[in-house]
Scaffold this motif. Structure first.
Motif, PDB file in Angstrom:
ATOM      1  N   ILE A 162     -28.750  41.657  36.597  1.00 22.30           N
ATOM      2  CA  ILE A 162     -27.344  41.232  36.630  1.00 22.30           C
ATOM      3  C   ILE A 162     -26.968  40.756  38.035  1.00 22.30           C
ATOM      4  N   THR A 163     -27.460  41.451  39.052  1.00 23.88           N
ATOM      5  CA  THR A 163     -27.208  41.032  40.441  1.00 23.88           C
ATOM      6  C   THR A 163     -27.797  39.643  40.687  1.00 23.88           C
ATOM      7  N   PHE A 164     -28.989  39.419  40.155  1.00 23.74           N
ATOM      8  CA  PHE A 164     -29.633  38.106  40.270  1.00 23.74           C
ATOM      9  C   PHE A 164     -28.811  37.031  39.560  1.00 23.74           C
ATOM     10  N   LEU A 165     -28.278  37.332  38.376  1.00 25.44           N
ATOM     11  CA  LEU A 165     -27.451  36.362  37.652  1.00 25.44           C
ATOM     12  C   LEU A 165     -26.180  36.032  38.450  1.00 25.44           C
ATOM     13  N   CYS A 166     -25.627  37.027  39.123  1.00 24.88           N
ATOM     14  CA  CYS A 166     -24.452  36.779  39.975  1.00 24.88           C
ATOM     15  C   CYS A 166     -24.806  35.821  41.116  1.00 24.88           C
ATOM     16  N   GLN A 167     -25.988  36.007  41.682  1.00 22.84           N
ATOM     17  CA  GLN A 167     -26.445  35.115  42.747  1.00 22.84           C
ATOM     18  C   GLN A 167     -26.585  33.687  42.223  1.00 22.84           C
ATOM     19  N   ARG A 168     -27.160  33.544  41.030  1.00 22.53           N
ATOM     20  CA  ARG A 168     -27.329  32.214  40.436  1.00 22.53           C
ATOM     21  C   ARG A 168     -25.972  31.571  40.161  1.00 22.53           C
ATOM     22  N   GLN A 169     -25.011  32.379  39.740  1.00 22.21           N
ATOM     23  CA  GLN A 169     -23.675  31.848  39.438  1.00 22.21           C
ATOM     24  C   GLN A 169     -22.971  31.383  40.708  1.00 22.21           C
ATOM     25  N   MET A 170     -23.233  32.094  41.810  1.00 19.33           N
ATOM     26  CA  MET A 170     -22.661  31.679  43.097  1.00 19.33           C
ATOM     27  C   MET A 170     -23.210  30.317  43.506  1.00 19.33           C
ATOM     28  N   LEU A 171     -24.492  30.106  43.261  1.00 19.95           N
ATOM     29  CA  LEU A 171     -25.126  28.844  43.644  1.00 19.95           C
ATOM     30  C   LEU A 171     -24.641  27.683  42.782  1.00 19.95           C
TER      31      LEU A 171
END
Length: 255
Positions: A47-56
């Protein structure tokens, strides 16, 4: 990589490392298999990784494929740790993929069965990230579910499994081929070069060679290594007797 501010959790040091590892591999265009022990937080790291992808990419759309029994667990975890990511359950007889886009959701969650049935609709969407949870479900290269997963288009791919190898070394092939298409050669090459020598002959050189090839893309940590303070996993063994009809069928197949 700093943990995105939107994540409503404090990651343990090994979870932060897991998130960084997922992010690094995605940056170089490689898939990742997170194979931590059960209870170490594979879901939170993802989920933390998905948040990072969403930021990008604020327009990014992500797909999580999991066993039907885990669909609502994923939804609850997303709502708990990343409430800004709008999740959408794509399951059941009334499922409608257009509703996912109409509601401007970020994460679609579906079962393996739904993927198999609706792959024609799901594979035309350019997903940012595709996550396959309990990825041993795609270990059989001939299964329709595995073939459906391989048709999906994604910029980043993540496989989650506490047991990526269940029966034999060849179990790894389809999962790795999903994460890194073509990198491990064809099925017969992998079987002859690695699976047969390892499983049949216990060839230590082949074991070492395969470990070296897969090590950058498979992250496996045990509780003893990273979280010895966590309680031991509780296991209950229940013995179930077959009915007469079941035993008859079993004996027939065995014979």
């Amino acid at each position: 990589y700093p943990v995105p501010e939107q994540v409503k959790a404090t990651l343990r040091p090994y979870q932060h490392k897991g998130f960084e590892w997922l992010t690094l591999l995605a940056e170089i265009g490689a898939g990742a298999c997170l194979a931590d022990d059960m209870g170490l937080g594979k879901t939170l790291q993802t989920i933390t990784f998905l948040c990072q992808r969403q930021m990008l990419d604020p327009e990014a759309r992500h797909l999580i494929i999991c066993p039907a029994s885990l669909i609502y667990n994923w939804k609850q975890e997303l709502e708990k740790f990343a409430p800004h990511l709008k999740s959408f359950v794509y399951n059941g007889l009334q499922r409608n993929i257009e509703e996912f886009f109409r509601q401007q959701c970020h994460v679609m969650i579906c079962s393996y069965g739904t993927l198999r049935s609706d792959v024609e609709q799901l594979h035309i969407t350019p997903w940012d990230t595709v996550v396959v949870d309990e990825s041993q479900n795609i270990k059989n290269v001939q299964a329709q579910i595995t073939k459906a997963a391989l048709q999906l288009h994604a910029r980043a791919r993540v496989a989650l499994s506490g047991t990526p190898v269940m029966n034999n070394t060849f179990d790894l092939y389809a999962q790795l081929n999903f994460l890194l298409p073509g990198m491990f050669g064809g099925q017969e090459f992998f079987r002859k070069e690695y699976a047969n020598p390892i499983d049949r002959d216990g060839d230590k050189e082949k074991i070492k060679a395969l470990q070296q090839m897969t090590a950058p893309f498979v992250l496996r940590r045990t509780k003893v290594q990273v979280a010895p303070a966590l309680p031991e996993k509780t296991e209950s063994i229940l013995w179930c007797a077959m009915s007469e009809d079941q035993m008859a069928v079993y004996q027939k197949i065995k014979n």
